[in-house]
Design an enzyme around this catalytic site. Structure first.
Site, mmCIF file in Angstrom:
data_model
loop_
_atom_site.group_PDB
_atom_site.id
_atom_site.type_symbol
_atom_site.label_atom_id
_atom_site.label_comp_id
_atom_site.label_asym_id
_atom_site.label_seq_id
_atom_site.Cartn_x
_atom_site.Cartn_y
_atom_site.Cartn_z
ATOM 1 N N HIS A 275 -3.807 6.954 2.680
ATOM 2 C CA HIS A 275 -4.132 5.652 2.089
ATOM 3 C C HIS A 275 -5.527 5.253 2.563
ATOM 4 C CE1 HIS A 275 -4.179 1.578 0.925
ATOM 5 N NE2 HIS A 275 -3.827 1.072 2.091
ATOM 6 N N CYS B 140 0.818 -1.227 0.000
ATOM 7 C CA CYS B 140 0.000 0.000 0.000
ATOM 8 C C CYS B 140 0.846 1.269 0.000
ATOM 9 C CB CYS B 140 -0.933 0.012 1.203
ATOM 10 S SG CYS B 140 -1.996 -1.420 1.236
ATOM 11 N N ASN C 226 -9.993 -0.597 -0.406
ATOM 12 C CA ASN C 226 -8.536 -0.501 -0.320
ATOM 13 C C ASN C 226 -7.926 -0.991 -1.638
ATOM 14 O OD1 ASN C 226 -5.825 -0.816 0.160
ATOM 15 N ND2 ASN C 226 -6.066 -1.901 2.107
HETATM 16 N N1 ACO Z 1 -18.431 -9.371 8.204
HETATM 17 C C1 ACO Z 1 -18.902 -9.625 9.432
HETATM 18 N N2 ACO Z 1 -18.096 -9.934 10.464
HETATM 19 C C2 ACO Z 1 -16.772 -9.970 10.242
HETATM 20 C C3 ACO Z 1 -16.230 -9.714 8.966
HETATM 21 C C4 ACO Z 1 -17.112 -9.412 7.914
HETATM 22 N N3 ACO Z 1 -16.692 -9.145 6.675
HETATM 23 N N4 ACO Z 1 -14.885 -9.829 9.040
HETATM 24 C C5 ACO Z 1 -14.582 -10.137 10.312
HETATM 25 N N5 ACO Z 1 -15.727 -10.228 11.033
HETATM 26 C C6 ACO Z 1 -15.870 -10.542 12.460
HETATM 27 C C7 ACO Z 1 -14.681 -11.284 13.020
HETATM 28 O O1 ACO Z 1 -14.797 -12.669 12.772
HETATM 29 C C8 ACO Z 1 -14.750 -10.937 14.481
HETATM 30 O O2 ACO Z 1 -15.741 -11.752 15.089
HETATM 31 P P1 ACO Z 1 -15.535 -12.313 16.586
HETATM 32 O O3 ACO Z 1 -15.480 -11.076 17.444
HETATM 33 O O4 ACO Z 1 -16.761 -13.141 16.784
HETATM 34 O O5 ACO Z 1 -14.258 -13.072 16.564
HETATM 35 C C9 ACO Z 1 -15.283 -9.496 14.485
HETATM 36 O O6 ACO Z 1 -15.891 -9.311 13.185
HETATM 37 C C10 ACO Z 1 -14.225 -8.446 14.687
HETATM 38 O O7 ACO Z 1 -13.111 -8.735 13.843
HETATM 39 P P2 ACO Z 1 -11.810 -7.844 13.852
HETATM 40 O O8 ACO Z 1 -10.822 -8.417 12.889
HETATM 41 O O9 ACO Z 1 -11.358 -7.646 15.266
HETATM 42 O O10 ACO Z 1 -12.414 -6.462 13.280
HETATM 43 P P3 ACO Z 1 -11.738 -5.071 13.179
HETATM 44 O O11 ACO Z 1 -12.561 -4.081 13.870
HETATM 45 O O12 ACO Z 1 -10.267 -5.116 13.486
HETATM 46 O O13 ACO Z 1 -11.876 -4.751 11.602
HETATM 47 C C11 ACO Z 1 -10.481 -4.777 9.634
HETATM 48 C C12 ACO Z 1 -11.250 -5.614 10.655
HETATM 49 C C13 ACO Z 1 -11.482 -3.948 8.880
HETATM 50 C C14 ACO Z 1 -9.738 -5.718 8.689
HETATM 51 C C15 ACO Z 1 -9.460 -3.848 10.355
HETATM 52 O O14 ACO Z 1 -8.750 -4.618 11.307
HETATM 53 C C16 ACO Z 1 -8.468 -3.175 9.435
HETATM 54 O O15 ACO Z 1 -8.823 -2.302 8.675
HETATM 55 N N6 ACO Z 1 -7.170 -3.530 9.533
HETATM 56 C C17 ACO Z 1 -6.089 -2.799 8.838
HETATM 57 C C18 ACO Z 1 -6.039 -3.074 7.373
HETATM 58 C C19 ACO Z 1 -4.857 -2.362 6.780
HETATM 59 O O16 ACO Z 1 -4.600 -1.201 7.032
HETATM 60 N N7 ACO Z 1 -4.048 -3.080 6.007
HETATM 61 C C20 ACO Z 1 -2.817 -2.501 5.490
HETATM 62 C C21 ACO Z 1 -2.893 -2.173 4.076
HETATM 63 S S1 ACO Z 1 -3.439 -3.525 3.057
HETATM 64 C C22 ACO Z 1 -2.094 -3.984 2.030
HETATM 65 O O17 ACO Z 1 -0.970 -3.700 2.264
HETATM 66 C C23 ACO Z 1 -2.453 -4.863 0.841
#
Ligand code: ACO
Length: 326
Positions: free
Chosen positions: A253, A112, A283
């Site tokens: 980003h 990214c 993203n």
């Molecule tokens: N729909 C419904 N529920 C979901 C989904 C979905 N699509 N995905 C995950 N959940 C559930 C999980 O299973 C979890 O359930 P549980 O509590 O029963 O275990 C719950 O939602 C919370 O999951 P988390 O992973 O803790 O959710 P979070 O609030 O962290 O959001 C996300 C997830 C959106 C991926 C976030 O962590 C994020 O944006 N991370 C950073 C991404 C990023 O910046 N990446 C770098 C760049 S990408 C690159 O380089 C290619």
């Protein structure tokens, strides 16, 4: 010698995939995706479109804005982690599609952060005096590396491309003031595609294990991204003696609305000084900042003399910022 962005361009594939459509593919809801990420829809490349095709359209758009011909370019840098093939580079394929045969062409892999790594590389080459018209493109076809059975990743990503043309400039009042690039490989396994390289060559086994798709420990990435980006933007402004109150536009980003908001809060920026288009594209990794920059320019969000700050965080980990006096 200073370096200036003299043109921008972008391209997004026609096909739109909405959160409502994703509800039919995996166990998710529009509400979860919107609340947790800010994404409402994303663009998906057609079956016969690959990264160089998206890059080609973005490149033509930037050349058109610059009133330049492909022959005018002397360097093409493509930032991508979803290139056409393992080899040759997507930049070489693009060079051929453009007919830009006076340009040396190579890829940069910084996920990214790739577009800003590309900007930084281009600035260094231009400052040597050896190159004068450099195109930097951020492009991704993430949909082809997305596990459409994994709800934790497939709702996040989209496809697209953004391009800029950089040229030398004597004008200190309108130039790229600084680029900062960083990496920490200790976190590689929080966000990676394990299969298909020399570590785990493609085999029936890797296909069965779905090892060719993006794997991410999103929550762990999130926490590190927030902290790292907050420090990065403060450091970049400090280094340039620019107070956050002087910043006209932050172009972050577009990975997660909550990450964007955390950075904006740290800088005490009101929403009108933060560029957001995550709701339309999700993203798009290396393409994200490049597309946002083009949209900001084309919609009049950036005026001459404005301080504009670009920032990104991605796999590697890598992180990067660029401060521009437009
Ligand atoms: N729909 C419904 N529920 C979901 C989904 C979905 N699509 N995905 C995950 N959940 C559930 C999980 O299973 C979890 O359930 P549980 O509590 O029963 O275990 C719950 O939602 C919370 O999951 P988390 O992973 O803790 O959710 P979070 O609030 O962290 O959001 C996300 C997830 C959106 C991926 C976030 O962590 C994020 O944006 N991370 C950073 C991404 C990023 O910046 N990446 C770098 C760049 S990408 C690159 O380089 C290619």
């Amino acid at each position: 010698m200073k370096v200036k962005i003299t043109a921008t361009g972008s391209y997004s594939p026609e096909k739109i995939l909405t959160n409502a459509e994703l509800e039919k593919i995996v166990d998710t809801t529009d509400e979860w995706i919107t609340d947790r990420t800010g994404i409402k829809e994303r663009r998906i490349a057609a079956e016969n479109q690959c990264a160089s095709d998206l890059a080609h359209q973005a490149a033509l758009s930037a050349l058109n804005s610059a009133c330049m011909k492909p022959d005018d370019l002397d360097m093409i840098i493509v930032a991508t982690v979803t290139g056409d093939m393992q080899l040759p580079s997507t930049a070489c394929v693009l060079q051929s599609k453009l007919g830009a045969f006076n340009a040396v062409a190579f890829d940069v892999n910084a996920a990214c952060s790739g577009f800003i790594f590309g900007l930084s590389t281009a600035c260094s080459y231009i400052k040597t005096g050896a190159y004068k018209k450099v195109m930097v493109i951020g492009v991704e076809c993430l949909s082809k590396f997305t596990d459409w059975e994994d709800r934790t990743t497939c709702v996040l990503f989209g496809d697209g491309a953004g391009a800029v043309i950089l040229e030398p400039s004597d004008d200190e009042s309108s130039c790229i003031l600084s680029t900062d690039i960083h990496s920490d490989g200790r976190f590689a396994e929080l966000l990676y595609v394990p299969g298909g390289g020399s570590m785990m060559p493609a085999s029936p086994e890797t296909l069965k294990d779905r090892a060719h798709y993006v794997k991410m420990k999103g929550n762990e990435v999130f926490k590190i991204a927030v902290k790292t980006l907050e420090n990065l933007v403060i450091d970049t402004l400090k280094k340039n003696n620019v107070d956050p109150s002087e910043l006209s536009l932050l172009i972050p980003h577009q990975a997660n609305m909550r990450i964007i908001q955390a950075t904006a809060t740290r800088l005490n920026l009101t929403p009108d000084r933060v560029f957001v288009n995550i709701e339309k594209y999700g993203n798009t990794s290396a393409a994200s900042v490049a597309i946002a920059l083009d949209e900001a320019v084309k919609t009049g969000r950036i005026k001459k003399g404005d301080y504009v700050l670009l920032e990104a965080f991605g796999a590697g980990f890598t992180w990067a910022a660029a401060l521009i006096k437009w």
